[in-house]
Scaffold this motif. Structure first.
Motif, PDB file in Angstrom:
ATOM      1  N   SER A  26      10.556  65.356 -65.480  1.00 59.25           N
ATOM      2  CA  SER A  26      10.137  65.762 -64.262  1.00 59.25           C
ATOM      3  C   SER A  26       9.601  67.113 -64.708  1.00 59.25           C
ATOM      4  CB  SER A  26      11.157  65.935 -63.144  1.00 59.25           C
ATOM      5  OG  SER A  26      10.505  66.632 -62.128  1.00 59.25           O
ATOM      6  N   TYR A  27       8.335  67.605 -64.142  1.00 59.42           N
ATOM      7  CA  TYR A  27       7.694  68.722 -64.284  1.00 59.42           C
ATOM      8  C   TYR A  27       7.979  69.751 -63.241  1.00 59.42           C
ATOM      9  CZ  TYR A  27       4.682  67.866 -68.367  1.00 59.42           C
ATOM     10  OH  TYR A  27       4.384  67.568 -69.438  1.00 59.42           O
ATOM     11  N   TYR A  28       8.292  69.114 -61.969  1.00 60.48           N
ATOM     12  CA  TYR A  28       8.318  69.947 -60.826  1.00 60.48           C
ATOM     13  C   TYR A  28       9.371  69.270 -59.848  1.00 60.48           C
ATOM     14  CZ  TYR A  28       7.247  74.179 -58.198  1.00 60.48           C
ATOM     15  OH  TYR A  28       7.336  75.462 -57.506  1.00 60.48           O
ATOM     16  N   PRO A  29      10.631  69.564 -59.636  1.00 58.79           N
ATOM     17  CA  PRO A  29      11.220  70.611 -60.587  1.00 58.79           C
ATOM     18  C   PRO A  29      11.557  70.106 -62.005  1.00 58.79           C
ATOM     19  CG  PRO A  29      12.806  69.322 -59.279  1.00 58.79           C
ATOM     20  CD  PRO A  29      11.480  68.759 -58.805  1.00 58.79           C
ATOM     21  N   LEU A  30      11.532  71.141 -62.727  1.00 54.78           N
ATOM     22  CA  LEU A  30      11.458  71.000 -64.121  1.00 54.78           C
ATOM     23  C   LEU A  30      12.954  70.108 -64.285  1.00 54.78           C
ATOM     24  CD1 LEU A  30      10.191  71.391 -66.802  1.00 54.78           C
ATOM     25  CD2 LEU A  30      11.214  73.519 -66.896  1.00 54.78           C
ATOM     26  N   ILE A 153      -2.456  61.127 -48.273  1.00 55.68           N
ATOM     27  CA  ILE A 153      -2.317  59.823 -48.938  1.00 55.68           C
ATOM     28  C   ILE A 153      -0.867  59.765 -49.381  1.00 55.68           C
ATOM     29  CG2 ILE A 153      -4.663  59.711 -49.723  1.00 55.68           C
ATOM     30  CD1 ILE A 153      -3.276  60.522 -52.516  1.00 55.68           C
ATOM     31  N   ARG A 154      -0.385  58.617 -49.657  1.00 59.02           N
ATOM     32  CA  ARG A 154       0.794  58.235 -50.340  1.00 59.02           C
ATOM     33  C   ARG A 154       0.731  58.346 -51.957  1.00 59.02           C
ATOM     34  NH1 ARG A 154       4.263  52.687 -50.913  1.00 59.02           N
ATOM     35  NH2 ARG A 154       6.231  53.592 -51.725  1.00 59.02           N
ATOM     36  N   PRO A 155       1.105  59.783 -52.499  1.00 52.66           N
ATOM     37  CA  PRO A 155       0.936  59.842 -53.735  1.00 52.66           C
ATOM     38  C   PRO A 155       1.956  59.058 -54.555  1.00 52.66           C
ATOM     39  CG  PRO A 155       2.359  61.613 -52.922  1.00 52.66           C
ATOM     40  CD  PRO A 155       2.015  60.693 -51.864  1.00 52.66           C
ATOM     41  N   THR A 156       1.317  58.882 -55.962  1.00 54.39           N
ATOM     42  CA  THR A 156       2.188  58.303 -56.957  1.00 54.39           C
ATOM     43  C   THR A 156       3.203  59.158 -57.476  1.00 54.39           C
ATOM     44  OG1 THR A 156       0.640  58.578 -58.775  1.00 54.39           O
ATOM     45  CG2 THR A 156       0.600  56.463 -57.378  1.00 54.39           C
ATOM     46  N   SER A 157       4.217  58.917 -58.210  1.00 58.45           N
ATOM     47  CA  SER A 157       4.881  60.211 -58.774  1.00 58.45           C
ATOM     48  C   SER A 157       4.243  60.709 -59.906  1.00 58.45           C
ATOM     49  CB  SER A 157       6.281  59.354 -59.622  1.00 58.45           C
ATOM     50  OG  SER A 157       7.087  58.927 -58.536  1.00 58.45           O
ATOM     51  N   TRP A 158       3.112  59.884 -60.580  1.00 52.76           N
ATOM     52  CA  TRP A 158       2.463  60.676 -61.639  1.00 52.76           C
ATOM     53  C   TRP A 158       1.664  61.658 -61.005  1.00 52.76           C
ATOM     54  CZ3 TRP A 158      -2.794  61.092 -62.333  1.00 52.76           C
ATOM     55  CH2 TRP A 158      -3.152  61.375 -63.799  1.00 52.76           C
ATOM     56  N   GLN A 159       1.082  61.440 -59.779  1.00 53.49           N
ATOM     57  CA  GLN A 159       0.111  62.532 -59.266  1.00 53.49           C
ATOM     58  C   GLN A 159       0.820  63.651 -58.804  1.00 53.49           C
ATOM     59  OE1 GLN A 159      -1.047  59.769 -56.110  1.00 53.49           O
ATOM     60  NE2 GLN A 159      -3.243  59.971 -56.884  1.00 53.49           N
ATOM     61  N   LEU A 160       2.156  63.479 -58.248  1.00 55.76           N
ATOM     62  CA  LEU A 160       2.894  64.750 -58.194  1.00 55.76           C
ATOM     63  C   LEU A 160       3.252  65.479 -59.214  1.00 55.76           C
ATOM     64  CD1 LEU A 160       5.372  64.010 -55.237  1.00 55.76           C
ATOM     65  CD2 LEU A 160       3.366  65.087 -55.030  1.00 55.76           C
ATOM     66  N   GLN A 161       3.643  64.727 -60.659  1.00 51.81           N
ATOM     67  CA  GLN A 161       3.860  65.429 -61.835  1.00 51.81           C
ATOM     68  C   GLN A 161       2.585  66.180 -62.217  1.00 51.81           C
ATOM     69  OE1 GLN A 161       6.694  65.806 -63.101  1.00 51.81           O
ATOM     70  NE2 GLN A 161       7.795  64.448 -61.666  1.00 51.81           N
ATOM     71  N   GLU A 162       1.441  65.580 -61.967  1.00 48.23           N
ATOM     72  CA  GLU A 162       0.275  66.383 -62.458  1.00 48.23           C
ATOM     73  C   GLU A 162      -0.050  67.657 -61.584  1.00 48.23           C
ATOM     74  OE1 GLU A 162      -2.090  65.956 -65.031  1.00 48.23           O
ATOM     75  OE2 GLU A 162      -0.451  64.738 -65.596  1.00 48.23           O
ATOM     76  N   HIS A 163       0.268  67.396 -60.214  1.00 46.65           N
ATOM     77  CA  HIS A 163       0.375  68.867 -59.401  1.00 46.65           C
ATOM     78  C   HIS A 163       1.457  69.825 -59.861  1.00 46.65           C
ATOM     79  CE1 HIS A 163      -1.938  67.001 -55.688  1.00 46.65           C
ATOM     80  NE2 HIS A 163      -2.547  66.411 -56.942  1.00 46.65           N
ATOM     81  N   GLY A 164       2.571  69.382 -60.154  1.00 45.52           N
ATOM     82  CA  GLY A 164       3.622  70.168 -60.596  1.00 45.52           C
ATOM     83  C   GLY A 164       3.410  70.934 -61.808  1.00 45.52           C
TER      84      GLY A 164
END
Length: 188
Positions: A26-30, A153-164
């Motif tokens: 995970s990037y965020y939280p690390l 929208i309902r984000p994917t885990s990948w999208q949240l990681q990119e934002h993080g």
């Protein structure tokens, strides 16, 4: 020779946890584990140690350098969709109000108010600053004459990681830097 890490308390020596493909869980939280969890996983042969701190812990018969980067031996498939939490909502919206762009006094807003049948779900909840939320009240954005910058929208885990990745933590140990890809300009 004096080294600043030699006097660090072990509790300030977390291990960066990488998946079996050497990307952070995970990037965020690390994805960090306390040193005790990392050492236990080492002895149970569930992880490979990639890098160490200079800091050692001692038993009566052994000295062990604390791991600073570990990689899981078995790949953990991330969930496709993240949990619907306040933090993940703010991360989806990049910690900005969807009405004015402010990053202060954040709360969440039902785009279609609950009083009008709006539900508490990814597609109807957005990050809003307190002043915009108060101004909008129990109305839709159109009724309140407010522009919404992007539809929820309902984000994917990948999208949240990119934002993080755009929000690196305050502290990054030098040994972690080769495994984290923050949005920073690379040196020539």
């Amino acid at each position: 020779m004096y080294h600043p890490e030699l006097i660090r308390h072990p509790d300030s020596c977390p291990a960066l946890v990488l998946n079996a493909d050497y990307t952070p869980l995970s990037y965020y939280p690390l994805s960090l584990w306390p040193w005790q969890t990392a050492v236990k996983a080492m002895f149970l042969e569930r992880v490979d140690v990639v890098a160490h701190y200079e800091r050692e812990v001692h038993s009566p018969s052994t000295a062990l350098k604390l791991p600073s980067v570990i990689a899981l031996r078995q790949f953990v498939k991330p969930n496709e969709y993240p949990a619907f939490t306040r933090f993940n909502l703010f991360l989806r919206d990049k910690f900005r109000c969807v009405y004015c762009g402010s990053h202060k006094e954040l709360t969440f807003d039902h785009v279609v108010p609950r009083a009008q049948g709006g539900r508490t779900m990814w597609e109807n909840v957005a990050t809003a600053c307190a002043p915009c939320n108060l101004r909008k009240g129990g109305r839709t954005p159109a009724e309140a004459h407010m522009h919404i910058m992007h539809e929820p929208i309902r984000p994917t885990s990948w999208q949240l990681q990119e934002h993080g990745r755009a929000f690196p933590p305050n502290y990054l140990h030098q040994s972690w830097r080769d495994y984290l890809y923050w949005d920073v300009e690379l040196e020539p």
